[in-house]
Design an enzyme around this catalytic site. Structure first.
Site, mmCIF file in Angstrom:
data_model
loop_
_atom_site.group_PDB
_atom_site.id
_atom_site.type_symbol
_atom_site.label_atom_id
_atom_site.label_comp_id
_atom_site.label_asym_id
_atom_site.label_seq_id
_atom_site.Cartn_x
_atom_site.Cartn_y
_atom_site.Cartn_z
ATOM 1 C CG ASP A 144 59.440 35.286 65.244
ATOM 2 O OD1 ASP A 144 59.698 34.507 64.302
ATOM 3 O OD2 ASP A 144 60.258 36.120 65.675
ATOM 4 C CD GLU A 164 63.970 36.348 60.777
ATOM 5 O OE1 GLU A 164 64.876 36.752 60.019
ATOM 6 O OE2 GLU A 164 62.938 37.017 60.971
#
Length: 382
Positions: free
Chosen positions: A72, A137
């Site tokens: 991500d 994250e």
């Protein structure tokens, strides 16, 4: 997109062009797992709520060497400020541009290619190689690495060595290796008063006046001296909010947000106890909500640290600085299980910015460093 002839760069381009804004993965993990499957990795997709995670492992014995990272990325921001579209990777003047180029799709590409080369050269290597990849994250980090680690712990599957591919370098690839991180704890403090007209102070309790002395004392408090691995603990107020917007009204409450970055000299419980004792000393009417972001961890000189440092010396011709500075990473979820954890990745000058970029040669060199680390840790190299 023109595919770059170097396999690390072409894979990084393929990852960048997938707009995996947190918590979306957008097929990045499938791209990686397809490559790893060809190396006899067993791929296990772990989906928790809105988050896709990948646990991929080759081998059934120890030690387990794990590459950890995230697919991500943060939002692109103002598209008009980008020189090129953020999800259309472009190479200009030796720099690869695109959201996630440095944080951390470049590292992911280097990890995969280094592993491909290592398995080809050393098919009978010691132990196992694993990948722990998440799409959570940059977001709330609730359903990502921490949930995967919980799953592994429940079945007693341990990681011995872990490289997190966060962009640790500052001015030159490999100049800084993170061998630990400070702990992080945040507080949302609400101090209650009594709202009323400023002309009648006898009828009001001003929460701003009440709060000032306590917040000043907290900001000046000496927590510890740090130690050989960590700087002294720091307390920072990040937001104070109060008032109605009118100059003639005493507000009814004040809200303050703060954060402490703390060393291994303290525990979260010690911090909570001290902060609440100080607030009580000032006789405040308050509520406080705590968020425990992560405990401090340190990986002292060991097999992993030695393998990484030697790899950087071999490939980059420099000796890295071992550091615990900066923010937090997913290493904080992995280290408490007893894993040796370090962070090593490209330069971090442009992360989370518009026109995020990474040097093409740095990713090629990072691939060499990851490869040499595997050689140092999982073979009987001379």
């Amino acid at each position: 997109m023109t595919k770059h002839p170097n396999i690390t760069i072409s894979l990084a381009q393929a990852l960048i062009e997938r707009p995996s804004v947190t918590p979306e993965d957008f097929g990045c993990q499938q791209l990686m797992s397809d490559r790893l499957a060809k190396l006899d990795f067993n791929n296990e997709s772990m989906v928790f709520e809105d988050t896709t995670n990948l646990w991929s492992r080759r081998g059934n014995t120890g030690p387990v060497f794990c590459f950890a990272g995230h697919t991500d990325v943060v939002p692109a921001g103002n598209l008009d400020s980008w020189l090129t579209p953020p999800f259309e990777p472009v190479i200009t003047d030796g720099m690869l541009y695109g959201r996630g180029a440095a944080d951390m799709k470049g590292s992911l590409a280097a990890m995969v290619v280094a592993t491909e080369r290592f398995v080809s050269d050393h098919p009978d290597h010691k132990g196992s190689i694993a990948f722990l990849i998440t799409s959570d994250e940059e977001g709330p980090f609730i359903n990502g690495t921490t949930r995967v680690i919980d799953t592994l712990e429940a079945r007693n599957e341990k990681i011995d060595y872990c490289i997190v591919g966060e962009p640790s370098s500052t001015s030159k690839l490999g100049d800084v290796v993170k061998n630990g991180r400070r702990g992080s704890i945040s507080g949302e403090l609400t101090i209650r008063g009594k709202q009323g007209h400023v002309a009648y102070p006898e009828h009001v309790i001003n929460p701003i006046h009440k709060a000032m002395a306590a917040l000043d004392e907290l900001s000046k408090f000496h927590w510890d001296k740090g130690n050989e691995y960590f700087p002294p603990t720091s307390f920072q107020l990040s937001n104070i909010q109060s008032g109605t917007g009118a100059t003639n009204v005493v507000p009814g409450h004040l809200t303050a947000l703060f954060n402490l970055r703390y060393s291994t000299e303290l525990t979260a419980e010690m911090i909570v106890e001290k902060v609440e004792a100080l607030l009580n000393q000032h006789q405040l009417d308050y509520d406080i909500k705590w968020v425990f972001n992560g405990q401090p961890f340190i990986t002292e000189p060991s097999t992993l640290v030695d393998s990484v440092v030697q790899a950087i010396k071999t490939c980059c011709k420099i000796t890295p600085e071992l550091s615990t500075s900066g923010g937090t990473s997913d290493g904080r979820f992995i280290a408490p299980t007893g894993t040796q954890v370090i962070e090593l990745g490209p330069c971090n000058a442009t992360i989370h910015q518009v026109n995020e970029c990474v040097a093409v040669q740095d990713l090629i060199l990072l691939t060499d460093v990851y490869y040499q680390t595997l050689v140092n840790a999982l073979t009987d190299h001379a």
